[in-house]
Design an enzyme around this catalytic site. Structure first.
Site, PDB file in Angstrom:
ATOM      1  N   LYS A   1       8.913  27.086  66.486  1.00 34.12           N
ATOM      2  CA  LYS A   1       7.859  28.106  66.504  1.00 34.12           C
ATOM      3  C   LYS A   1       7.202  28.261  67.871  1.00 34.12           C
ATOM      4  O   LYS A   1       6.873  29.376  68.282  1.00 34.12           O
ATOM      5  CB  LYS A   1       6.816  27.798  65.432  1.00 34.12           C
TER       6      LYS A   1
ATOM      7  N   GLY B   1       3.525  23.489  65.675  1.00 35.65           N
ATOM      8  CA  GLY B   1       3.637  24.909  65.376  1.00 35.65           C
ATOM      9  C   GLY B   1       3.120  25.287  64.006  1.00 35.65           C
ATOM     10  O   GLY B   1       2.499  26.347  63.836  1.00 35.65           O
TER      11      GLY B   1
ATOM     12  N   THR C   1      11.332  28.715  61.898  1.00 38.08           N
ATOM     13  CA  THR C   1      10.703  27.558  61.268  1.00 38.08           C
ATOM     14  C   THR C   1      10.832  26.344  62.180  1.00 38.08           C
ATOM     15  O   THR C   1      11.268  26.462  63.335  1.00 38.08           O
ATOM     16  CB  THR C   1      11.317  27.327  59.862  1.00 38.08           C
TER      17      THR C   1
END
Length: 283
Positions: A67, A131, A63
């Site tokens: 990413k 991301g 997370t």
């Protein structure tokens, strides 16, 4: 038989619901697993991931803000991860990490199946180009949206995302100062972490972005989603949706990659919503 090890990496990550979600998936499917949260900064992530692998780690979720780093560390990539330029799921195979991205599939499944939205022909405003945004943009395009406008504080990142998606007829980037000139959208997606400081002013977005069909979706959940969803309700968006459903759906996609079976997400989602309601009423 030894229990297989899995983890979610992030910074911060103590708030993550992923360990509870995967524990429920394991119980539901009869698969024994150990799933923990590992806090790792960008600087420490590579070493932390290697330690996890050395200790028998079989798979990991990734997370914020890791990413894109996971993308760089993966030895091989799925098509959707390559298109996104970001990885949220790692699978250990033959001593190497294979990278995938289940975020987009999770978001689209939540919006279309749980929320009942039809994304075809919709005009989408994507806030953010990191991301999280990279993970969901390809899936939204695949779901049949007609146009996507990407807005980011750093216009260079927005341009890079648009270039990576390779669909100039449908995807454009605009400056954040241009928000008042963009017209309205049926879907507004917050893929930023601006809500982490709980500053309601972080989402003083123009009301002209909203029409009678607008769904406002925050990829975050919990406290981080409060500011954006408060704006969405004040702006009278038809739907104000947090990222909890997406979280559960992308987790199920990851679980299927690791274990070969996709769990039933509805009872897990319902349990998390019920727990959230209890926490709110206890405040």
């Amino acid at each position: 038989m030894p229990v297989s090890r899995y983890a979610v990496f992030g910074h911060p990550v103590a708030h993550s619901l992923s360990p509870a979600i995967h524990a429920d998936f394991g119980k539901q499917t009869g698969i024994a697993l150990d799933y923990t949260a590992i806090d790792a900064s960008l600087e420490d992530f590579s070493a932390a991931l290697q330690r996890f692998a050395d200790e028998g780690g079989k798979g990991a979720n990734v997370t914020l803000p890791l990413k894109e780093a996971a993308y760089a560390l993966a030895s091989s990539l799925s098509d959707r991860a390559r298109l996104a330029g970001a990885v949220n799921t790692l699978v250990r195979n033959d001593g190497q990490w294979q990278g995938d991205n289940t975020d987009g599939a999770g978001l689209v499944r939540d919006l279309t199946e749980r929320q009942g939205l039809d994304l075809r022909g919709r005009r989408v405003l994507l806030l953010g180009a990191g991301g999280a945004a990279r993970g969901v943009a390809p899936a939204l395009l695949e779901a049949g949206i007609t146009a996507m406008v990407v807005v980011n504080r750093s216009p260079e990142r927005a341009d890079a995302l648009c270039d990576a998606l390779g669909e100039p007829a449908r995807v454009t980037s605009r400056y954040i100062e241009d928000l008042r000139e963009l017209g309205d959208f049926e879907l507004i997606v917050n893929a930023t972490a601006a809500g982490r400081d709980r500053d309601a002013g972080a989402f003083a977005l123009p009301l002209g972005l909203v029409n009678s069909l607008t769904a406002a979706v925050d990829l975050n959940y919990g406290d981080t989603a409060i500011a954006f969803l408060a704006w969405a309700r004040a702006a009278q968006c038809r739907y104000a949706i947090d990222g909890l459903g997406m979280l559960v759906e992308q987790a199920a996609e990851s679980f299927a990659l690791w274990h070969g079976v996709r769990p039933d997400t509805d009872p897990v989602y319902a349990a998390l919503r019920a727990r959230e309601a209890v926490l709110i009423s206890a405040d």
